[in-house]
Scaffold this motif. Structure first.
Motif, PDB file in Angstrom:
ATOM      1  N   TRP A  15     -52.790 -31.727 -52.773  1.00  0.00           N
ATOM      2  CA  TRP A  15     -51.358 -31.395 -52.713  1.00  0.00           C
ATOM      3  C   TRP A  15     -51.097 -29.902 -52.768  1.00  0.00           C
ATOM      4  O   TRP A  15     -50.079 -29.439 -52.275  1.00  0.00           O
ATOM      5  CB  TRP A  15     -50.608 -32.088 -53.839  1.00  0.00           C
ATOM      6  N   THR A  16     -51.969 -29.130 -53.391  1.00  0.00           N
ATOM      7  CA  THR A  16     -51.713 -27.702 -53.544  1.00  0.00           C
ATOM      8  C   THR A  16     -52.272 -26.875 -52.402  1.00  0.00           C
ATOM      9  O   THR A  16     -51.914 -25.711 -52.264  1.00  0.00           O
ATOM     10  CB  THR A  16     -52.285 -27.176 -54.875  1.00  0.00           C
ATOM     11  N   GLN A  17     -53.132 -27.447 -51.578  1.00  0.00           N
ATOM     12  CA  GLN A  17     -53.662 -26.703 -50.450  1.00  0.00           C
ATOM     13  C   GLN A  17     -52.616 -26.644 -49.346  1.00  0.00           C
ATOM     14  O   GLN A  17     -51.900 -27.617 -49.108  1.00  0.00           O
ATOM     15  CB  GLN A  17     -54.928 -27.359 -49.902  1.00  0.00           C
ATOM     16  N   PRO A  18     -52.517 -25.497 -48.676  1.00  0.00           N
ATOM     17  CA  PRO A  18     -51.565 -25.417 -47.560  1.00  0.00           C
ATOM     18  C   PRO A  18     -51.949 -26.396 -46.457  1.00  0.00           C
ATOM     19  O   PRO A  18     -53.133 -26.636 -46.214  1.00  0.00           O
ATOM     20  CB  PRO A  18     -51.688 -23.970 -47.077  1.00  0.00           C
ATOM     21  N   LYS A  19     -50.945 -26.985 -45.856  1.00  0.00           N
ATOM     22  CA  LYS A  19     -51.188 -27.993 -44.814  1.00  0.00           C
ATOM     23  C   LYS A  19     -51.828 -27.351 -43.584  1.00  0.00           C
ATOM     24  O   LYS A  19     -52.806 -27.811 -43.068  1.00  0.00           O
ATOM     25  CB  LYS A  19     -49.888 -28.695 -44.422  1.00  0.00           C
ATOM     26  N   HIS A  20     -51.233 -26.298 -43.073  1.00  0.00           N
ATOM     27  CA  HIS A  20     -51.803 -25.535 -41.975  1.00  0.00           C
ATOM     28  C   HIS A  20     -51.061 -24.213 -41.901  1.00  0.00           C
ATOM     29  O   HIS A  20     -49.952 -24.078 -42.396  1.00  0.00           O
ATOM     30  CB  HIS A  20     -51.728 -26.292 -40.645  1.00  0.00           C
ATOM     31  N   SER A  21     -51.674 -23.271 -41.293  1.00  0.00           N
ATOM     32  CA  SER A  21     -51.007 -21.979 -41.154  1.00  0.00           C
ATOM     33  C   SER A  21     -50.178 -21.993 -39.878  1.00  0.00           C
ATOM     34  O   SER A  21     -50.463 -22.717 -38.927  1.00  0.00           O
ATOM     35  CB  SER A  21     -52.032 -20.852 -41.117  1.00  0.00           C
ATOM     36  N   LEU A  22     -49.130 -21.189 -39.887  1.00  0.00           N
ATOM     37  CA  LEU A  22     -48.255 -21.122 -38.726  1.00  0.00           C
ATOM     38  C   LEU A  22     -48.893 -20.285 -37.634  1.00  0.00           C
ATOM     39  O   LEU A  22     -49.522 -19.264 -37.904  1.00  0.00           O
ATOM     40  CB  LEU A  22     -46.914 -20.484 -39.108  1.00  0.00           C
ATOM     41  N   GLY A  23     -48.693 -20.722 -36.423  1.00  0.00           N
ATOM     42  CA  GLY A  23     -49.120 -19.922 -35.283  1.00  0.00           C
ATOM     43  C   GLY A  23     -48.102 -18.828 -35.015  1.00  0.00           C
ATOM     44  O   GLY A  23     -46.996 -18.818 -35.573  1.00  0.00           O
ATOM     45  N   GLN A  24     -48.451 -17.919 -34.163  1.00  0.00           N
ATOM     46  CA  GLN A  24     -47.560 -16.790 -33.838  1.00  0.00           C
ATOM     47  C   GLN A  24     -46.248 -17.288 -33.238  1.00  0.00           C
ATOM     48  O   GLN A  24     -45.180 -16.804 -33.583  1.00  0.00           O
ATOM     49  CB  GLN A  24     -48.274 -15.834 -32.877  1.00  0.00           C
ATOM     50  N   ALA A  25     -46.324 -18.272 -32.356  1.00  0.00           N
ATOM     51  CA  ALA A  25     -45.114 -18.790 -31.705  1.00  0.00           C
ATOM     52  C   ALA A  25     -44.215 -19.488 -32.713  1.00  0.00           C
ATOM     53  O   ALA A  25     -42.993 -19.322 -32.685  1.00  0.00           O
ATOM     54  CB  ALA A  25     -45.494 -19.751 -30.578  1.00  0.00           C
ATOM     55  N   GLU A  26     -44.822 -20.276 -33.618  1.00  0.00           N
ATOM     56  CA  GLU A  26     -44.029 -20.968 -34.642  1.00  0.00           C
ATOM     57  C   GLU A  26     -43.351 -19.972 -35.573  1.00  0.00           C
ATOM     58  O   GLU A  26     -42.179 -20.136 -35.928  1.00  0.00           O
ATOM     59  CB  GLU A  26     -44.912 -21.909 -35.452  1.00  0.00           C
ATOM     60  N   ALA A  27     -44.068 -18.937 -35.971  1.00  0.00           N
ATOM     61  CA  ALA A  27     -43.504 -17.926 -36.862  1.00  0.00           C
ATOM     62  C   ALA A  27     -42.340 -17.204 -36.179  1.00  0.00           C
ATOM     63  O   ALA A  27     -41.293 -16.969 -36.786  1.00  0.00           O
ATOM     64  CB  ALA A  27     -44.575 -16.922 -37.281  1.00  0.00           C
ATOM     65  N   GLN A  28     -42.504 -16.869 -34.894  1.00  0.00           N
ATOM     66  CA  GLN A  28     -41.433 -16.199 -34.152  1.00  0.00           C
ATOM     67  C   GLN A  28     -40.218 -17.110 -34.021  1.00  0.00           C
ATOM     68  O   GLN A  28     -39.077 -16.657 -34.154  1.00  0.00           O
ATOM     69  CB  GLN A  28     -41.941 -15.769 -32.766  1.00  0.00           C
TER      70      GLN A  28
END
Length: 88
Positions: free
Chosen positions: A35-48
């Motif tokens: 539960w405490t681990q991040p699910k996934h990191s955001l890609g550049q497009a998602e962050a934008q």
């Protein structure tokens, strides 16, 4: 409690309790880690895309703030202005 069966039962209950607590502890640690681990990191497009959405929402909040200020001024002016038919 000198009966060997009672002693064996007591030891079994204690051993099972300790084992159960140990298994629950391991299970709880595994769940907590998951539960405490991040699910996934955001890609550049998602962050934008998220930045754009935040900027859009910020602009909308600014517009709403201006409308609220205008409505408050209109209501304040209505309260301060003399009503028709009132005279002095």
């Amino acid at each position: 409690m000198n009966d060997p069966i009672e002693i064996a039962a007591a030891i079994s209950i204690i051993a099972l309790s300790i084992g159960g607590v140990t298994v629950l502890g391991i299970f709880a640690r595994a769940l907590l880690k998951k539960w405490t681990q991040p699910k996934h990191s955001l890609g550049q497009a998602e962050a934008q895309e998220l930045r754009h959405a935040i900027e859009h929402l910020s602009a909308e909040v600014g517009d709403l703030h201006e409308r609220l200020d205008f409505a408050e001024r209109v209501l304040a002016n209505q309260r301060e202005a003399p009503h028709l038919g009132e005279g002095g």
